[in-house]
Design a protein around this motif. Structure first.
Motif, PDB file in Angstrom:
ATOM      1  N   LEU A  31      42.329  24.025  35.383  1.00  0.00           N
ATOM      2  CA  LEU A  31      42.438  25.378  35.930  1.00  0.00           C
ATOM      3  C   LEU A  31      41.585  26.356  35.124  1.00  0.00           C
ATOM      4  O   LEU A  31      40.950  27.259  35.680  1.00  0.00           O
ATOM      5  CB  LEU A  31      43.902  25.828  35.924  1.00  0.00           C
ATOM      6  N   GLU A  32      41.553  26.150  33.824  1.00  0.00           N
ATOM      7  CA  GLU A  32      40.754  27.012  32.947  1.00  0.00           C
ATOM      8  C   GLU A  32      39.275  26.942  33.336  1.00  0.00           C
ATOM      9  O   GLU A  32      38.584  27.964  33.431  1.00  0.00           O
ATOM     10  CB  GLU A  32      40.950  26.541  31.500  1.00  0.00           C
ATOM     11  N   SER A  33      38.790  25.736  33.596  1.00  0.00           N
ATOM     12  CA  SER A  33      37.380  25.561  33.993  1.00  0.00           C
ATOM     13  C   SER A  33      37.100  26.277  35.306  1.00  0.00           C
ATOM     14  O   SER A  33      36.069  26.946  35.455  1.00  0.00           O
ATOM     15  CB  SER A  33      37.056  24.071  34.153  1.00  0.00           C
ATOM     16  N   LEU A  34      38.026  26.137  36.267  1.00  0.00           N
ATOM     17  CA  LEU A  34      37.861  26.822  37.555  1.00  0.00           C
ATOM     18  C   LEU A  34      37.876  28.337  37.383  1.00  0.00           C
ATOM     19  O   LEU A  34      37.117  29.063  38.032  1.00  0.00           O
ATOM     20  CB  LEU A  34      38.988  26.410  38.509  1.00  0.00           C
ATOM     21  N   ALA A  35      38.741  28.819  36.509  1.00  0.00           N
ATOM     22  CA  ALA A  35      38.836  30.265  36.271  1.00  0.00           C
ATOM     23  C   ALA A  35      37.518  30.801  35.721  1.00  0.00           C
ATOM     24  O   ALA A  35      37.025  31.849  36.162  1.00  0.00           O
ATOM     25  CB  ALA A  35      39.982  30.563  35.312  1.00  0.00           C
ATOM     26  N   PHE A  36      36.923  30.087  34.775  1.00  0.00           N
ATOM     27  CA  PHE A  36      35.647  30.537  34.201  1.00  0.00           C
ATOM     28  C   PHE A  36      34.517  30.488  35.237  1.00  0.00           C
ATOM     29  O   PHE A  36      33.582  31.278  35.189  1.00  0.00           O
ATOM     30  CB  PHE A  36      35.284  29.686  32.981  1.00  0.00           C
ATOM     31  N   GLU A  37      34.637  29.574  36.193  1.00  0.00           N
ATOM     32  CA  GLU A  37      33.615  29.463  37.239  1.00  0.00           C
ATOM     33  C   GLU A  37      33.736  30.583  38.274  1.00  0.00           C
ATOM     34  O   GLU A  37      32.736  31.157  38.714  1.00  0.00           O
ATOM     35  CB  GLU A  37      33.753  28.097  37.934  1.00  0.00           C
ATOM     36  N   LEU A  38      34.980  30.914  38.662  1.00  0.00           N
ATOM     37  CA  LEU A  38      35.194  31.803  39.809  1.00  0.00           C
ATOM     38  C   LEU A  38      35.497  33.256  39.460  1.00  0.00           C
ATOM     39  O   LEU A  38      35.031  34.177  40.126  1.00  0.00           O
ATOM     40  CB  LEU A  38      36.354  31.262  40.660  1.00  0.00           C
ATOM     41  N   LEU A  39      36.312  33.468  38.441  1.00  0.00           N
ATOM     42  CA  LEU A  39      36.883  34.803  38.249  1.00  0.00           C
ATOM     43  C   LEU A  39      35.929  35.858  37.695  1.00  0.00           C
ATOM     44  O   LEU A  39      36.148  37.053  37.936  1.00  0.00           O
ATOM     45  CB  LEU A  39      38.146  34.709  37.393  1.00  0.00           C
TER      46      LEU A  39
ATOM     47  N   ILE B  57      43.148  33.531  44.921  1.00  0.00           N
ATOM     48  CA  ILE B  57      42.638  34.742  45.582  1.00  0.00           C
ATOM     49  C   ILE B  57      41.123  34.652  45.739  1.00  0.00           C
ATOM     50  O   ILE B  57      40.570  34.941  46.807  1.00  0.00           O
ATOM     51  CB  ILE B  57      43.017  36.012  44.791  1.00  0.00           C
ATOM     52  N   GLU B  58      40.445  34.216  44.688  1.00  0.00           N
ATOM     53  CA  GLU B  58      38.979  34.185  44.749  1.00  0.00           C
ATOM     54  C   GLU B  58      38.475  33.039  45.624  1.00  0.00           C
ATOM     55  O   GLU B  58      37.473  33.191  46.334  1.00  0.00           O
ATOM     56  CB  GLU B  58      38.400  34.103  43.336  1.00  0.00           C
ATOM     57  N   LEU B  59      39.152  31.897  45.619  1.00  0.00           N
ATOM     58  CA  LEU B  59      38.785  30.808  46.535  1.00  0.00           C
ATOM     59  C   LEU B  59      38.904  31.279  47.983  1.00  0.00           C
ATOM     60  O   LEU B  59      38.045  31.004  48.825  1.00  0.00           O
ATOM     61  CB  LEU B  59      39.695  29.596  46.315  1.00  0.00           C
ATOM     62  N   PHE B  60      39.990  31.985  48.266  1.00  0.00           N
ATOM     63  CA  PHE B  60      40.201  32.532  49.610  1.00  0.00           C
ATOM     64  C   PHE B  60      39.113  33.543  49.956  1.00  0.00           C
ATOM     65  O   PHE B  60      38.505  33.490  51.034  1.00  0.00           O
ATOM     66  CB  PHE B  60      41.585  33.187  49.672  1.00  0.00           C
ATOM     67  N   ARG B  61      38.830  34.455  49.051  1.00  0.00           N
ATOM     68  CA  ARG B  61      37.897  35.548  49.332  1.00  0.00           C
ATOM     69  C   ARG B  61      36.500  35.024  49.657  1.00  0.00           C
ATOM     70  O   ARG B  61      35.833  35.512  50.571  1.00  0.00           O
ATOM     71  CB  ARG B  61      37.848  36.502  48.129  1.00  0.00           C
ATOM     72  N   ARG B  62      36.064  34.003  48.943  1.00  0.00           N
ATOM     73  CA  ARG B  62      34.698  33.512  49.162  1.00  0.00           C
ATOM     74  C   ARG B  62      34.565  32.735  50.472  1.00  0.00           C
ATOM     75  O   ARG B  62      33.462  32.526  50.957  1.00  0.00           O
ATOM     76  CB  ARG B  62      34.239  32.672  47.973  1.00  0.00           C
TER      77      ARG B  62
END
Length: 604
Positions: free
Chosen positions: A548-556, A590-595
């Protein structure tokens, strides 16, 4: 179970037939068996069918009354349609519940039909003589209905993606929904994550005339009665409860296609499975899913063996979870709210191989006080005597991402928070704290669970039925079951002993949540199922925190709704919370949805 669509315009719309067909196509997963449209001047009704009752083509929709005045598209089931039929003098040509709705409305009127109907439904009814459209949503909001109204065009659908597929609506991200979602794990009615697209409130219907004058009618609400009596006959109430629960489950066994149950091994799903198995001649299919890190297969197997079910275990890997995540956001048209939505969807896809209808246990905790720690908030409030009102005390326990954390990290408005705080604080002042908690969970919390069950099953063309949310059962519970039989202290001294701590320490040790339901369960279930501690449906997100940390750094870092430069702080802060994995998971959602929704032009 199906998908419904409506477009109604004051003027002419180019390609209106093509637009409704595109809307229908976007809902194919809700109804793969048939598609249809009905057009009358500037209004068009669309339907996708999942055949459950009277599977013949004759029962396809849109369906029309025998005088061709009433026209219907309908998503859901009317469980007591045969009983309603007995009151009607109509020349039926099908054995479907859809035609019973048409007949009832034609002969007795909308209000009579709604009062009689026991079921889950989102219905669009159009009268081509009076040029009036009626949109009806069931009492608890089990079936979704969304709408868009720009004063020139009215669009209704079972899903937001279909409204966007009409080509008449622009997708605009509703920033005000961010705070709301992080608090509740979903967005409460009437709002959504899309500006100008709304949900119709449960227990209401709209009447719309040709000039687009809209009248909203509320036909049901959470019962006003709430039993706080200390004088009762427990054995008599237990027998009545058994009758009412059996009635609710038996109603939900009507089907012309194969039917089964979710079976986690907890009390709620085990009880539904037991009563279903006792009332079906054929062997029923049961399903459970888990992870290597955690599963309840041992307990679900006990029930499967006791009731001789055709049992299916599904073991899910971390890779399966990640790969299905974004795909399911596209089905939901919103960020996922609960991590177990993904395994539930995977399980629904698996069960579609053998069955089309599944019974599920949503609503049992809300009915009987199953979330012991938060349902004891009134006792803790009285015991701790904090210098805040009860609403603030309760909501601080309920909000999923704490308010202080939301205020620290997100940059979006908190208008919805203020709106609901004001409304709920006023409501809480009118009743006892015990009553307020139960009504809050039925009015708000359960709606998020219903969004979950609708998406996870319908994406696989499966119909889910939720007997614990039968409105008659809810009315019985509020009126006839005393609070003391929902949350019961284990002994005469337990209540005083509990005053030494709070519900985090004494819940399920000094008290018994869902006491009467557990009492009833001894008639049907082994002791080891009933007396084990509630565990919910955990997903090992905290164990997967590195992913999850890796995904957060990629998306947020690209998230406009997050305060600038706060990603590192968010990750570190999440680690200090008991729900570390899930909190970070929600921000990523939220960011996965938004994109997926706001980087394309939907208009055409």
């Amino acid at each position: 179970m199906c998908g419904i669509n409506v477009i109604w315009s004051k003027g002419e719309i180019t390609n209106i037939t093509e637009r409704i067909q595109k809307m229908n196509s976007s809902l194919r997963h809700r109804g793969p068996d048939a598609t249809g449209i009905y057009k009358d001047q500037n209004i068009v009704l669309g339907h996708r069918r999942l055949s459950i009752l009277d599977t013949r083509e004759l029962s396809n929709q849109p369906m029309h009354s025998n005088d061709n005045i009433w026209h219907i598209v309908f998503n859901g089931e009317i469980y007591n349609f045969e009983e309603i039929k007995e009151h009607l003098n109509y020349n039926f040509s099908t054995n479907s519940d859809t035609e019973v709705i048409l007949a009832a409305v034609k002969e007795k009127g909308i209000d009579w039909f709604i009062k009689q109907a026991n079921g889950m439904f989102a219905i669009a009814l159009y009268n081509s003589e009076t040029k009036k459209l009626y949109i009806i949503r069931d009492r608890l909001g089990i079936k979704p209905i969304f709408y868009y109204n720009d004063e020139e065009n009215l669009i209704f659908s079972s899903e937001i993606k279909a409204i966007l597929s009409s080509g008449l609506v622009e997708a605009v991200f509703n920033e005000e929904a961010v705070d709301e979602y992080l608090a509740n794990r979903y967005v409460r009615t009437p709002f959504t994550f899309f500006k100008e697209i709304y949900q119709l409130d449960p227990g209401t219907y709209l009447c719309i005339d040709k000039d687009f004058n809209i009248t909203k009618n509320t036909y049901w609400d959470i019962p006003k009665a709430f039993n706080m009596s200390n004088q009762y006959n427990e054995d008599a109430i237990l027998k009545e409860f058994d009758i009412e629960l059996n009635k609710a489950i038996k109603y939900r066994l009507i089907s012309d296609v194969p039917l089964g149950t979710y079976l986690s091994g907890g009390v709620d799903s085990s009880l539904i499975t037991a009563i279903t198995a006792l009332n079906k001649k054929e062997k029923i299919n049961t399903y459970t899913i888990g992870f290597q890190e955690f599963n309840e297969f041992e307990y679900s197997n006990i029930i499967a063996q006791k009731y001789n079910t055709e049992h299916h275990e599904i073991l899910m890997q971390k890779e399966d979870y990640i790969s299905n995540w974004e795909k399911l956001i596209k089905f939901k048209d919103a960020p996922l709210g609960v991590p177990n939505e993904i395994p539930l969807a995977v399980m629904s896809s698996k069960l579609k191989e053998k069955i089309t209808v599944v019974l599920s246990g949503e609503g049992a905790d809300e009915l009987m006080g199953g979330y012991g720690r938060i349902y004891r908030a009134p006792f803790d409030y009285e015991n701790e005597a904090p210098k805040i009102d009860f609403y603030d005390f309760f909501i601080s326990k309920y909000d999923y991402v704490p308010r202080s954390m939301r205020d620290q990290f997100i940059s979006t408005p908190t208008n919805y928070r203020q709106k609901y705080d004001n409304e709920l604080r006023a409501e809480f002042n009118k009743a006892s704290n015990e009553e307020n908690v139960f009504k809050f969970f039925h009015k708000y919390h359960v709606k998020g669970l219903l969004q979950r069950v609708d998406m996870t099953t319908m994406q696989a063309s499966v119909e889910a039925r939720v007997p614990f949310l039968d409105h008659k059962l809810i009315e019985f519970s509020y009126r006839n079951i005393p609070y003391d039989l929902k949350l019961k202290w284990t002994s005469a001294t337990a209540k005083e002993e509990a005053r030494k701590g709070n519900s985090n320490k004494y819940s399920e040790i000094l008290d018994i949540p869902k006491y009467l339901l557990r009492g009833l369960s001894y008639k049907y279930l082994p002791r080891e199922i009933i007396e084990r501690k509630k565990v919910g449906f955990p997903v090992p997100l905290t164990e997967w925190f590195k992913n999850l940390e890796s995904l957060a750094f990629e998306l947020l870092p690209k998230a406009s709704w997050l305060k600038e430069g706060m990603v590192n702080d968010l990750i570190e802060k999440s680690k200090t919370e008991s729900r570390a994995g899930q909190i970070l998971w929600m921000f990523i959602n939220i960011e996965l949805f938004r994109r997926n929704y706001f980087q394309k032009d939907w208009r055409w």
